[in-house]
Design a protein around this motif. Sequence first.
Motif, PDB file in Angstrom:
ATOM      1  N   THR A  32     -32.660 -44.336 -47.576  1.00 46.77           N
ATOM      2  CA  THR A  32     -32.044 -45.620 -47.945  1.00 46.77           C
ATOM      3  C   THR A  32     -32.852 -46.830 -47.521  1.00 46.77           C
ATOM      4  O   THR A  32     -32.436 -47.964 -47.765  1.00 46.77           O
ATOM      5  CB  THR A  32     -30.635 -45.719 -47.320  1.00 46.77           C
ATOM      6  OG1 THR A  32     -30.725 -45.497 -45.911  1.00 46.77           O
ATOM      7  CG2 THR A  32     -29.702 -44.697 -47.939  1.00 46.77           C
TER       8      THR A  32
ATOM      9  N   PRO B 193     -35.682 -49.618 -47.876  1.00 50.11           N
ATOM     10  CA  PRO B 193     -36.482 -50.156 -48.990  1.00 50.11           C
ATOM     11  C   PRO B 193     -37.943 -49.781 -48.786  1.00 50.11           C
ATOM     12  O   PRO B 193     -38.529 -50.072 -47.743  1.00 50.11           O
ATOM     13  CB  PRO B 193     -36.260 -51.672 -48.899  1.00 50.11           C
ATOM     14  CG  PRO B 193     -35.802 -51.924 -47.504  1.00 50.11           C
ATOM     15  CD  PRO B 193     -35.114 -50.684 -47.032  1.00 50.11           C
TER      16      PRO B 193
ATOM     17  N   GLN C 160     -38.315 -54.366 -53.093  1.00 52.97           N
ATOM     18  CA  GLN C 160     -36.981 -53.890 -52.738  1.00 52.97           C
ATOM     19  C   GLN C 160     -36.480 -54.573 -51.484  1.00 52.97           C
ATOM     20  O   GLN C 160     -35.309 -54.913 -51.368  1.00 52.97           O
ATOM     21  CB  GLN C 160     -37.001 -52.371 -52.530  1.00 52.97           C
ATOM     22  CG  GLN C 160     -37.088 -51.576 -53.819  1.00 52.97           C
ATOM     23  CD  GLN C 160     -37.072 -50.086 -53.545  1.00 52.97           C
ATOM     24  OE1 GLN C 160     -37.583 -49.626 -52.535  1.00 52.97           O
ATOM     25  NE2 GLN C 160     -36.488 -49.344 -54.455  1.00 52.97           N
ATOM     26  N   GLU C 161     -37.391 -54.773 -50.515  1.00 56.79           N
ATOM     27  CA  GLU C 161     -36.996 -55.422 -49.267  1.00 56.79           C
ATOM     28  C   GLU C 161     -36.549 -56.852 -49.526  1.00 56.79           C
ATOM     29  O   GLU C 161     -35.552 -57.319 -48.968  1.00 56.79           O
ATOM     30  CB  GLU C 161     -38.180 -55.392 -48.300  1.00 56.79           C
ATOM     31  CG  GLU C 161     -37.831 -55.811 -46.890  1.00 56.79           C
ATOM     32  CD  GLU C 161     -38.993 -55.580 -45.937  1.00 56.79           C
ATOM     33  OE1 GLU C 161     -39.042 -56.261 -44.910  1.00 56.79           O
ATOM     34  OE2 GLU C 161     -39.831 -54.720 -46.227  1.00 56.79           O
TER      35      GLU C 161
ATOM     36  N   GLU D 197     -29.451 -50.380 -48.008  1.00 61.38           N
ATOM     37  CA  GLU D 197     -30.808 -50.751 -47.596  1.00 61.38           C
ATOM     38  C   GLU D 197     -30.791 -51.714 -46.410  1.00 61.38           C
ATOM     39  O   GLU D 197     -31.572 -51.569 -45.457  1.00 61.38           O
ATOM     40  CB  GLU D 197     -31.557 -51.392 -48.779  1.00 61.38           C
ATOM     41  CG  GLU D 197     -31.920 -50.435 -49.901  1.00 61.38           C
ATOM     42  CD  GLU D 197     -30.732 -50.127 -50.796  1.00 61.38           C
ATOM     43  OE1 GLU D 197     -29.700 -50.814 -50.653  1.00 61.38           O
ATOM     44  OE2 GLU D 197     -30.841 -49.199 -51.620  1.00 61.38           O
TER      45      GLU D 197
END
Length: 1480
Positions: A762, A764, A769-770, A782
């Motif tokens: 899970t 990132p 994504q972060e 995340e």
Amino acid sequence: MAAVYSGISLKLKSKTTSWEDKLKLAHFAWISHQCVLPNKEQVLLDWARQSLVAFYKKKLELKEDVVERLWLYIDNILHSRKLQSLLKNGKTINLQISLIKIINEIIAEFSLSGSQRNISAVLSCCQGVLSTPTLAAIYTARQELTVDLLGQLCWSACRQPEGAATPQLFDVIHLALGRYLSIQQQQVNPKRAFGEVTGHLLQPCLVLRHLLSGGTWTQGQLRPALGRDIRSQIEAVLRGGAFPPDLLSSYKEELLDQQQGDTKMGAMKNLLAPLGTVVAKLVDAGYCEASLHAAVVASSVALLYKLFIDSYFKEGNQLLCFKVLPRLFGCLRISRLPEEQIKALSTSDWTTELLALEQLLNSVASNNIYNIATDRIRHGEAQFHFYRRLAELLINHAQAPVPAWFRCLKVLMSLNHLILEPDLDDLLASAWIDAEVTESRTKKAQEALIHTLFQTYAKLRQVPRLFEEVLRVICRPAAEALRQPVLAAGPSAVLRECLLELPPTQILDAWALVLEKFQSLVLPHLRGDGDMALKSLSLSSLLHCIMFHMRSLDSGTPLPVVRRMQRTMDEMLRDLVKPLLDLLQDPQCPAPELWRQKVSDAALLLSHTWAQVDTMLALTCSQYRSGAAAALEPPCLPPLLPGVEAQHWKQIQEFTAQFDSLGRFCLEQLYLQKMKRTLMQTNFESEEALDALRHDAAYILGSGRASLAQRMTASWDGQVGTVSALTYPVAHWHLIVSNLAILMSYLSPDDMRYLASILLRTLPVSRAQEGSAEEEPDLTLEKISQAVLHSPLFPEMQPLYRAFLLSLTASCSSILRSGAQGDLALLSQQLPWLFEKDHVVVAHWENRFAKVGSEGVEPKGEIAQNILSLVKGGFPIQLKGEQLERLLGLLEVISSLQLDSLLAPCHVHYFLLLLSVAVTKLGSSCPSALTLKIWMTCYQLLGYLQRGRSAHSVLRVMYVSDIFEITLTSLFKASGRLLTAMDDPLWLEFLHVVGTFLEQLLLLLIQRKLSLVLSLGKIITFLSRCKVYTAMTSGKQLGNGNPLGQQLLLVSLTKLCQVLGPLVKEQKQQQEAPEALPELLEQAVLHAGAVLRLCVARGAQGQRLPSAIISSVSTLLEADVGLQSRPGGTEVSQMMDNMLHSQTALYQTVYSQILAELPVLARDTPSFQAAVRFLTLFFLAPDLHPEEESVFTSVFHSVRKVLADPAVPVQVVQDMEPHLGALFTQMLEVGATEDFRMAMQCILQGLDVSNMWKADLQLQNREACQEQPVPLALVGPILDVLAALLRQGEEAISNPHHVSLAFSVLLTVPLDHLKPPEYGSIFPRVHNVLFSVLQCHPKVMLKAIPSFLNCFNRLVFSVIQEGRQKDKGSPDDLPVVLECARLVERMYSHLAARAEEFRVFSPFMVAQYVTEVQKVTLYPAVKGLLQEGIYLILDLCIEPDIQFLRVSLQPGVKDVFKELYGDYVKYHKAKHEGEKRYTV
């Protein structure tokens, strides 16, 4: 010549002269000084005007281009400097009315038909007239022309197609508005001004203002600042015309039915209804398109109301200002359209209308127009009834998607809660319970309304009344499935805040109301009714919020309140929670029905809430008797809930396991609460308790396993009431992560591995994504996992941390195995750590390889040889595309961990894994940037590992020399295929990372002293035999070799010299150096010198020296100097002698190039730092200095040129101060007397710093800014050099005049208006220069004491100014001033020590001190330090001096001196006389 042109006027009027010639003659006549005409300028302007007037009156036929050129001719005249000069000198130039009328007519035609004919030139002419006060007087004289022009200009802008308006048009509008405002301010007839504004300007100005506010035109067409100015001018025109002070009585007569009593207002006797006139003009539908009309009206009513209030509001006029409100509100569609048409309005229409209404109501609220008592007593609640009608309109036509709707209701609530109270239930339903609010702005408006509601009723102590209405709305028949959760994050936060402020009695009242409604209206009808089940869930959420967020009871709570709380808790458990749980007992139900699901959610939410509150009350209030404790026998473990059998809980577990829901989440919370209560018991370490704890922890973790495996999840706002099938995985994960400290001790190793896998999955894995996870305001999987990864407590959770480390290695190994190109069985023998699943196996290698074989073979070389052979023969793993992206994501996760604290087996495993990644082949399609990023991350992590506590464990498996060889062999081979430039910043950064890693390896080798000479010898042998080195030194492939590999080789050799040099020097000083180490250093220096010579020779034809080359040469020079200082018994070989000769040429070449390029190098900090370091080392080797020039002089002038170069960034100079100081120190140590004199003369005379500082201070004052003057960055280095030169003493500087010049420099140093860091930097340096003169130049001081004291007093006065108590400023600045005050005290002590020289000046020093101190109030700490210093000067004063001071000082200063001298006698003098009694 004059005679030639005197007939030009006749030619211009002649019909025989062509228009082409006329225009040329007119232009020539205007610009020529040889053309003499009486009143020439007026004649030429009149000719052009008459021609145009004749054309537009159809009396003259002209071609279109002639007309355009005539307009351009007039425009050129109007904008010419010549005309402006003539007007400035008093000459009269008249513009006729006819020309102005034509300009107005053309602009009117442009506004009506959009005709572009000559419009640009006409607008320019209009701009020229309006911008020249003398010419614009014609508009002032004929006011109707100005009104007509302004109206047509505004219509022109409004009627142009969107985006078609020109910037020139708005400039003319701006000028016209300014001109009309000046006329309006001089208007003595308010009726005329009112008529002009309402008759001609109101409508176009309101339309234009609306379009300007809506951003109709782009920034290229209309500057934002100009748009704001035009809007402000329009408002001023409307205020001055429609609402002048003289019309107040007319407005009162119209609105309040008052008769005018002022007979002087005859001018306005026919102006009976000014507001009616304004409103009629506003609602007239004919002045703009129907689609625009409603928006213009909506945006205008609030403006007109604001202007009315600004003009007429004062105490006593509240009713008048209110009376305008209904009239203006009546202009809006929502007030005048029939009911059917109001319902047909779109959301955008409602938004426009409600924004206008909001502004009207805000004006009422902000100006206190509504006074409840006055309205009720004097005005028959006229305002209240109007606001009630507004409230009914808003509630009957609820607009939940529109934020302004909530804000209007909020203002009404803040005016008087009784306005909304009759419709409170409908308000709560439409604005909260039944509202569908999704957009964030609307949610904020809703939260603000709910907050105002609760705050209002809390102040009225009627919160139970509000809760009663909330419950009534919830319990109404409704389609519950369509309702939003009652307590989402926003309303929940508002209710929480309110509950914390309420007394317990009101909370208990609200609690009892919820229980009563639940039991009477919902509980009896739950079975089989889905809507009732959903109502039960809403009521449960409300009850949960009340119970969880009330203020807790404690031992000081009154007993009646505690007893009532006890009864309420018992009643809730007995009459609500247990009956709800009983409804879930139905073994015949095969599938979960909707009503049963929702009942389970409600029942388990209340169960969890009851258990939590019961435990809390038992802990915080000694008088409360816990229901759970009463049902518990001492040896037994706590139940989930008192009175509910275990078999019943088993059925509930089986039921909730069928679906993700709030109920399952609350059941997990119940089990967690049970664990906490178990841990609070004394027997929690018994076997039975431990089994129960393990069972409960396993249930909590296992409950959501299937849910966490899903890929579809939604973010969660953290509120229990919003847990659903989509948000349950996030809520479950949050519950586990938040309670890891409790759960971890009772989970099995398999559970830990599962947790670690979920955590890794899970996270990132990319920056994108972060970033998206951080932008999400609510909780996500995340964000939760990222918080765990970055938590400082994560490494302390050893079981989970170890499992996570194993999961990471397994994922990385899996990616590497997926890229294998050969036999996996063979690969598992060569790289076994890629196939191991536990670090313990690595520990087995560590133990086996630590022993030496019986035949003298060292087994720990086996791993290195395997890797090396794979690297040389082609590594059997190749990664591409997605594999690389996934691997880089995992490497970034590893970068977030604390690798320096790993245990030895784990440390070795990670080292081997990262080394494998670093030497893995990357696909040919892999971009160079991605390749470098992966390499850089790997070697950064390897270096991080080698700084850790288990770094030695790697050396049990591999030799340092083997790691060195593997790393460079792989990089040499891969760099030949890398497509990147040598000066690419990413490549240079990678070189730095690799160099740091190699340096750490060498330092570890030296620190551990493991076969030091042997390992270093292997490294040097490898470097001297590698293909890159042999290709370079043999002269082959010089042009098309491997330049990147050559840079890597240079970095390696440089690091070797950098580490070996200090080691040999240190051991030589301790007389422990084995002969082999200096020899190894010689070889390293020779190889590095050979590579450097080739690099410098190759770059000589190109650009400036790179910082890496300069740094390498500096390192080589430092090592070379150390070698040449070896004891005399050592002989240098012929080869070494030849190499040294070559390196001397290298050093001199680099020295010459650095001196030539120093100003260019100074623009980059790394390059400048490397250059300064080389020059500093160059001074240590006088044998290298060229004979034909002075190195001191050359370096000094080069640095001086850099410091005086304005192109050098200030920050670079500031960062380089320590390095420049070291260079100058080294120069002064080796310099001759003549060098000192030259430097002193250049600093004190050559640098005209006085003029520079003065110029910048004047600039600073002129700009009135606090920014640091640019030369201030140079002050510090100059003063440092000056102090260093002065410290050389009178032997070096024999001319007293040169020393005296230092005082002139110090007087120009700025000490005022400096920021604290700057002051703290400059002040000590000035003090150091004075101290250097005082200590090192006694002969100069004999004649220069007045100059010295003049400079020193500047320091004293500046400390007094900076140390004063200020109204503004941070006390954090005080330490800087205190440090400077200490320096002043020390200087006073030094002066007092020279009593014979300074005694005669002592009274004057005291007088100057007290005169300055009298002006300010010092901080006590600063005052104390300065007084200690001045006491020492008073010791030098004799009695006549004291009498002299008492007589000569000014009256105010005398008091300060009297106090000072009294303290001196009382404290200082008495103390010293007491000490003298005991002195022998």
